[in-house]
Design an enzyme around this catalytic site. Structure first.
Site, mmCIF file in Angstrom:
data_model
loop_
_atom_site.group_PDB
_atom_site.id
_atom_site.type_symbol
_atom_site.label_atom_id
_atom_site.label_comp_id
_atom_site.label_asym_id
_atom_site.label_seq_id
_atom_site.Cartn_x
_atom_site.Cartn_y
_atom_site.Cartn_z
ATOM 1 N N SER A 231 5.241 35.485 -55.497
ATOM 2 C CA SER A 231 6.063 35.225 -54.102
ATOM 3 C C SER A 231 6.156 33.855 -53.743
ATOM 4 C CB SER A 231 5.210 36.141 -52.909
ATOM 5 O OG SER A 231 3.765 35.589 -53.125
ATOM 6 N N HIS A 261 1.107 42.504 -57.762
ATOM 7 C CA HIS A 261 0.951 41.207 -56.840
ATOM 8 C C HIS A 261 0.338 41.916 -55.355
ATOM 9 C CE1 HIS A 261 1.485 37.308 -55.441
ATOM 10 N NE2 HIS A 261 2.617 37.164 -55.163
ATOM 11 N N HIS A 307 -7.399 38.222 -62.456
ATOM 12 C CA HIS A 307 -6.431 37.212 -61.771
ATOM 13 C C HIS A 307 -6.004 36.449 -62.948
ATOM 14 C CE1 HIS A 307 -5.276 34.523 -58.700
ATOM 15 N NE2 HIS A 307 -5.359 35.314 -57.968
ATOM 16 N N ARG A 316 -12.398 34.538 -51.032
ATOM 17 C CA ARG A 316 -11.652 35.540 -50.020
ATOM 18 C C ARG A 316 -12.382 36.818 -50.094
ATOM 19 N NH1 ARG A 316 -5.516 34.971 -51.548
ATOM 20 N NH2 ARG A 316 -6.602 35.707 -53.629
ATOM 21 N N ASP A 362 -8.064 41.402 -53.110
ATOM 22 C CA ASP A 362 -7.623 42.745 -52.674
ATOM 23 C C ASP A 362 -8.753 43.962 -52.851
ATOM 24 O OD1 ASP A 362 -4.962 41.871 -51.935
ATOM 25 O OD2 ASP A 362 -4.276 42.278 -54.120
HETATM 26 N N1 AMX Z 1 -8.410 46.270 -65.171
HETATM 27 C C1 AMX Z 1 -8.161 46.583 -66.724
HETATM 28 N N2 AMX Z 1 -7.447 45.635 -67.257
HETATM 29 C C2 AMX Z 1 -7.164 44.469 -66.894
HETATM 30 C C3 AMX Z 1 -7.326 44.065 -65.499
HETATM 31 C C4 AMX Z 1 -8.092 44.970 -64.787
HETATM 32 N N3 AMX Z 1 -8.474 44.692 -63.400
HETATM 33 N N4 AMX Z 1 -7.366 42.686 -65.523
HETATM 34 C C5 AMX Z 1 -6.602 42.307 -66.573
HETATM 35 N N5 AMX Z 1 -6.574 43.384 -67.395
HETATM 36 C C6 AMX Z 1 -6.166 43.373 -69.002
HETATM 37 C C7 AMX Z 1 -4.628 43.194 -68.682
HETATM 38 O O1 AMX Z 1 -3.912 44.330 -68.504
HETATM 39 C C8 AMX Z 1 -4.342 42.633 -70.194
HETATM 40 O O2 AMX Z 1 -4.328 43.580 -71.028
HETATM 41 P P1 AMX Z 1 -3.219 43.698 -72.193
HETATM 42 O O3 AMX Z 1 -3.470 42.592 -73.237
HETATM 43 O O4 AMX Z 1 -3.539 45.130 -72.825
HETATM 44 O O5 AMX Z 1 -1.901 43.590 -71.454
HETATM 45 C C9 AMX Z 1 -5.524 41.683 -70.330
HETATM 46 O O6 AMX Z 1 -6.470 42.240 -69.526
HETATM 47 C C10 AMX Z 1 -5.417 40.379 -70.286
HETATM 48 O O7 AMX Z 1 -5.012 40.327 -68.902
HETATM 49 P P2 AMX Z 1 -5.463 38.735 -67.927
HETATM 50 O O8 AMX Z 1 -4.770 37.629 -68.862
HETATM 51 O O9 AMX Z 1 -6.829 38.600 -67.688
HETATM 52 O O10 AMX Z 1 -4.640 39.010 -66.645
HETATM 53 P P3 AMX Z 1 -2.998 38.641 -66.339
HETATM 54 O O11 AMX Z 1 -3.194 37.331 -65.818
HETATM 55 O O12 AMX Z 1 -2.313 39.188 -67.337
HETATM 56 O O13 AMX Z 1 -2.896 39.309 -64.963
HETATM 57 C C11 AMX Z 1 -3.710 40.645 -63.024
HETATM 58 C C12 AMX Z 1 -3.544 39.168 -63.991
HETATM 59 C C13 AMX Z 1 -4.195 40.378 -61.533
HETATM 60 C C14 AMX Z 1 -2.209 41.097 -62.832
HETATM 61 C C15 AMX Z 1 -4.261 41.609 -63.645
HETATM 62 O O14 AMX Z 1 -5.805 41.153 -63.898
HETATM 63 C C16 AMX Z 1 -4.425 42.988 -63.151
HETATM 64 O O15 AMX Z 1 -3.505 43.927 -63.433
HETATM 65 N N6 AMX Z 1 -5.294 43.331 -62.394
HETATM 66 C C17 AMX Z 1 -5.533 44.560 -61.378
HETATM 67 C C18 AMX Z 1 -4.208 44.499 -60.303
HETATM 68 C C19 AMX Z 1 -4.794 43.651 -59.280
HETATM 69 O O16 AMX Z 1 -5.712 43.529 -58.709
HETATM 70 N N7 AMX Z 1 -3.700 42.776 -58.628
HETATM 71 C C20 AMX Z 1 -3.941 41.844 -57.542
HETATM 72 C C21 AMX Z 1 -3.815 40.425 -57.928
HETATM 73 C C22 AMX Z 1 -4.108 39.716 -56.872
HETATM 74 C C23 AMX Z 1 -2.665 39.699 -55.976
HETATM 75 O O17 AMX Z 1 -1.734 39.063 -56.332
HETATM 76 N N8 AMX Z 1 -2.792 40.016 -54.684
#
Ligand code: AMX
Length: 430
Positions: A231, A261, A307, A316, A362
């Site tokens: 964002s 996000h 994250h 937070r 979150d």
């Molecule tokens: N549950 C399961 N798997 C997860 C995970 C979780 N909470 N967080 C990361 N992973 C997985 C990824 O899907 C990825 O898998 P892949 O290799 O099969 O594609 C692997 O772990 C490596 O990912 P990463 O480098 O650790 O994370 P990222 O930087 O690509 O993504 C985020 C970060 C936040 C999108 C991811 O951790 C996620 O999807 N979390 C759950 C959703 C969430 O809580 N989002 C909120 C973020 C904060 C915000 O913006 N409000």
């Protein structure tokens, strides 16, 4: 007073940046690997954001102050801090509050537009539409069209910022009441601070004042998170084309609406409630562990965990958890949220995929909102947006003040990548 203080500060910022650029402009601060180019530019240092910083091992730091130390502050104080780099004294705070109060009336056409939208529109679409439709109010655009000087850009970006931020509580509250049939809009109260007024206009019964306290905390904690997240970066990029703050903030919020996000907060609570329903209450540690594995094995993420930048429990999250422990320790959804914190990081570590197995902001917020009766999950990202707009707008003002140019990174093709691989020596490819 805010504008006056910025008038004093901005020449110093400009001078500092210009001398850094002149003396060290060619100094290399980042290299980009093929993996990063294909991988969302993760970790590439290629932009500046002076309002806040997120060191992976510390979490959000706003203008040098860790967010945990701002948890008792008002959002208006944090807005002043984001914009100037300083917390306001009592006089400056009062003056900013008066400014916001004076600018808070929402044009009547906004309500007409919202009322004419499909009844099942997502609350984020309603909120965002309200912002975009107010673009005609932009003083930045008006003055740009009249030929304003580049050195004055920030003045009108600031005017738009204050006008927009002042109206967001009323718009956000109206979206809630309209979309979820809670009755007519509630007029604002003049004597309330910005977030308490929002709490009041939402219309929840709040005898203890804790719901208003939660809104203040929520607005402070979500206000900014450096410049590279979807964002903030979108807002920055759109603003760099000198699209005015209404366009730029609206664009940023479209990114915030994504499930990876800002939308994640609605998914977190969904997940907690699914657990409660399945186990008819808070499950045992073992059941929760199994359920977490089931989520992962079905190819889904555990919302609220992980994250892109952080590698610790988000401070937070800690601040929200402390609020929950003080205000609602007996609440089963809060208790489950607390238990998930004990179990899920271990599961994610065992799975070994997520780089950050710890909770993000979150993971906690939904359970607190649910406690107070805000049960419409699809609305949660609007709360996030009202707060994050402060950071996005502050970044715009700072960028216009220091003359940040239009953003234009270079993209390359896969054919070009292949040609680089073909040219590279084995040592370079190692
Ligand atoms: N549950 C399961 N798997 C997860 C995970 C979780 N909470 N967080 C990361 N992973 C997985 C990824 O899907 C990825 O898998 P892949 O290799 O099969 O594609 C692997 O772990 C490596 O990912 P990463 O480098 O650790 O994370 P990222 O930087 O690509 O993504 C985020 C970060 C936040 C999108 C991811 O951790 C996620 O999807 N979390 C759950 C959703 C969430 O809580 N989002 C909120 C973020 C904060 C915000 O913006 N409000």
């Amino acid at each position: 007073m805010l504008k006056k203080r910025l008038e004093e500060l901005i020449p110093k910022w400009r001078e500092e940046i210009s001398s850094i650029n002149k003396e060290h402009g060619n100094h290399v601060i980042s290299e980009v690997t093929i993996g990063q180019a294909y991988g969302g530019m993760r970790g590439v240092k290629g932009m500046i954001c002076d309002t806040s910083d997120v060191p992976p091992d510390k979490g959000l730091i706003i203008r040098g102050i860790p967010v945990a130390k701002l948890a008792d502050r008002l959002p208006e104080e944090v807005l002043y801090l984001l914009l100037t780099g300083e917390l306001p004294d009592e006089k400056a705070l009062h003056s900013l509050q008066k400014e916001l109060q004076a600018r808070s009336k929402v044009p009547a056409y906004v309500w007409k537009v919202l009322e004419s939208m499909p009844k099942d529109s997502h609350p984020m679409v309603m909120f965002d539409t309200a912002i975009l439709v107010m673009e005609k109010e932009s003083l930045f655009r008006q003055h740009y069209d009249e030929g304003m000087k580049k050195s004055d850009y920030w003045i009108w970006a600031l005017e738009d910022t204050l006008n927009l931020v002042a109206k967001l509580p009323a718009i956000g509250a109206a979206v809630y009441r309209m979309r979820f049939k809670k009755g007519p809009r509630i007029p604002s109260k003049k004597n309330l601070d910005w977030a308490s007024n929002y709490a009041h206009m939402l219309g929840f019964k709040d005898k203890t004042g804790e719901f208003a306290n939660l809104m203040k905390l929520y607005m402070v904690l979500h206000s900014d998170h450096e410049g590279g997240n979807v964002s903030a970066h979108t807002c920055h990029c759109v603003g760099s084309a000198l699209s005015d703050p209404y366009y730029a903030v609206s664009a940023g919020l479209n990114g915030l609406a994504g499930p990876l996000h800002g939308l994640a907060n609605q998914e977190c609570l969904n997940w907690l409630l699914m657990v409660i329903e399945k186990f008819k209450g808070v499950p045992s540690d073992e059941d929760l562990r199994k359920f977490s594995w089931d989520t992962l094995n079905s190819g889904k993420v555990i919302p609220g965990y992980g994250h892109a930048v952080l590698r610790i429990t988000d401070p937070r999250f800690d601040a929200f958890r402390a609020f929950g422990r003080r205000v609602m320790p007996e609440d089963p959804v809060f208790q489950l949220m607390d238990k998930v914190f004990e179990i899920v990081p271990k599961v994610l570590l065992e799975q070994g995929k997520a780089k950050d197995p710890w909770p993000n902001v979150d993971a906690a917020s939904g359970s607190l909102l649910y406690h107070f009766g805000m049960k419409e999950f699809s609305y949660y990202t609007v709360l996030f947006s009202i707060s994050r707009a402060m950071g996005m707008c502050s970044q715009l003002v700072v960028n216009r003040a220091v003359g940040t140019p239009i953003e234009r990174p270079k993209s390359v093709t896969t054919a070009w990548i292949k040609s680089q691989i073909a040219k590279a020596t084995p040592a370079q490819m190692a």
